[in-house]
Design an enzyme around this catalytic site. Structure first.
Site, mmCIF file in Angstrom:
data_model
loop_
_atom_site.group_PDB
_atom_site.id
_atom_site.type_symbol
_atom_site.label_atom_id
_atom_site.label_comp_id
_atom_site.label_asym_id
_atom_site.label_seq_id
_atom_site.Cartn_x
_atom_site.Cartn_y
_atom_site.Cartn_z
ATOM 1 N N ASP A 52 36.270 37.089 43.114
ATOM 2 C CA ASP A 52 36.441 36.933 44.645
ATOM 3 C C ASP A 52 35.819 35.450 45.059
ATOM 4 O O ASP A 52 34.206 35.370 44.951
ATOM 5 C CB ASP A 52 36.054 37.972 45.344
ATOM 6 C CG ASP A 52 37.008 39.356 45.173
ATOM 7 O OD1 ASP A 52 37.584 39.474 45.921
ATOM 8 O OD2 ASP A 52 36.687 39.906 43.835
ATOM 9 N N ASP A 76 32.407 34.577 38.415
ATOM 10 C CA ASP A 76 32.639 35.587 39.702
ATOM 11 C C ASP A 76 34.076 35.624 39.599
ATOM 12 O O ASP A 76 34.864 34.766 39.199
ATOM 13 C CB ASP A 76 31.896 35.113 40.914
ATOM 14 C CG ASP A 76 32.244 36.140 41.994
ATOM 15 O OD1 ASP A 76 32.185 37.377 42.034
ATOM 16 O OD2 ASP A 76 32.517 35.288 42.945
ATOM 17 N N ASP A 118 30.200 31.382 43.885
ATOM 18 C CA ASP A 118 30.447 30.959 44.966
ATOM 19 C C ASP A 118 29.374 31.289 45.873
ATOM 20 O O ASP A 118 29.468 30.757 47.153
ATOM 21 C CB ASP A 118 31.863 31.017 45.805
ATOM 22 C CG ASP A 118 31.977 32.485 45.733
ATOM 23 O OD1 ASP A 118 31.973 33.312 44.925
ATOM 24 O OD2 ASP A 118 32.547 32.664 47.006
#
Length: 216
Positions: A11, A9, A168
Site C-alpha cells: 500500500d 511494501d 513509502d
C-alpha cells in the site's frame, strides 16, 4: 553495487489503495457514531497494520472490545470493496515487468492482513512472478520487525547487499534497515519526502522507472 532482488511494501508503494481504505473506515465510523476521515487523514494513520489504523481512528478511550467490533465491520466492507478504486501507480506494472524480464527477484512484505495481501496481489499482479509475498501473520511481529523480510531474503537466496527494500513510510525504512538492507524511499506514496529523509532512506526515487537504475 549489484542488485539482484527488490522487496516492496504494498500500500502506497505498488498500489494506491487509499480510497478503498478510506471508504471502509468511514462506513465503520458511521456505524459506530464517529467522525469521518479524508484520504489525507488516512494516509497519516496507515502503515502499522489494520488494528492500529482502527485504533487511531477511534478516540483514546475506546475499549478493546469496541476496537474489535469496528475491525470486523471494517473488514467485512473492505473485503467487498478492496478492488473498487485501488490501482497500481503509474509506471509500476512496467517496472515490475522489466525486473522480471531481467531476472531480478521481487517480493512483497506488507502490514496489511495476509489474506487481503494475497488476494490483492493475485488480482492486480497475476502476470508478475514474485519470489515471496506476505502480509501480517498472526503470531509474527509486523513491520518494522524484520522477521518476514528476512524470510523473503532467505527465499531469494541472495546476500543482503544484493537486495533493496522499497517503501513509502518510516516503517519501511526501519524495516529495511532492521533486516540489514539498503532502503529506497518512494515519494509518490502516502508519506512525504521529509519523513523518508528523517528515517535515513539510503535512496529516494520520484517515479517507479527510476528503480531500474539500480540494476543497470
Amino acid at each position: 553495487m549489484t542488485i539482484k532482488g527488490m522487496i516492496f511494501d504494498l500500500d502506497g508503494t505498488l498500489l494506491d489503495t487509499i480510497e478503498d481504505l478510506r471508504d471502509s473506515v468511514n462506513l465503520a465510523m458511521d456505524r459506530f457514531g464517529y467522525a469521518r476521515y479524508t484520504s489525507a487523514d488516512i494516509k497519516q494513520k496507515i502503515g502499522d497494520g489494520m488494528k492500529v489504523l482502527i485504533q487511531r481512528c477511534l478516540d483514546e478511550e475506546a475499549s478493546e472490545a469496541l476496537v474489535e467490533e469496528v475491525i470486523q465491520v471494517f473488514l467485512q466492507d473492505y473485503n467487498r470493496r478492496q478492488f473498487d478504486k485501488t490501482a497500481p501507480y503509474d509506471g509500476i506494472m512496467e517496472m515490475l515487468q522489466t525486473l522480471n524480464a531481467k531476472g531480478i527477484q521481487v517480493g512483497i512484505i506488507s502490514n496489511k492482513q495476509n489474506a487481503n495481501t494475497q488476494s490483492i496481489v493475485d488480482h492486480y499482479f497475476k502476470e508478475i512472478a514474485f519470489t515471496f509475498v506476505s502480509g501480517e501473520i498472526q503470531g509474527i511481529d509486523r513491520k518494522p520487525d524484520p522477521t518476514l523480510t528476512l524470510r523473503c531474503v532467505e527465499a531469494m537466496k541472495l546476500k543482503p547487499e544484493e537486495i533493496l527494500y522499497v517503501g513509502d513510510t518510516k516503517v519501511d525504512m526501519l524495516t529495511g534497515h532492521n533486516a540489514g538492507l539498503k532502503t529506497v524511499g518512494v515519494t509518490w506514496g502516502f508519506r512525504d519526502r521529509q519523513e523518508l529523509i528523517d528515517h535515513s532512506a539510503d535512496y529516494l526515487v520520484d517515479h517507479p522507472g527510476e528503480l531500474l537504475k539500480f540494476i543497470i
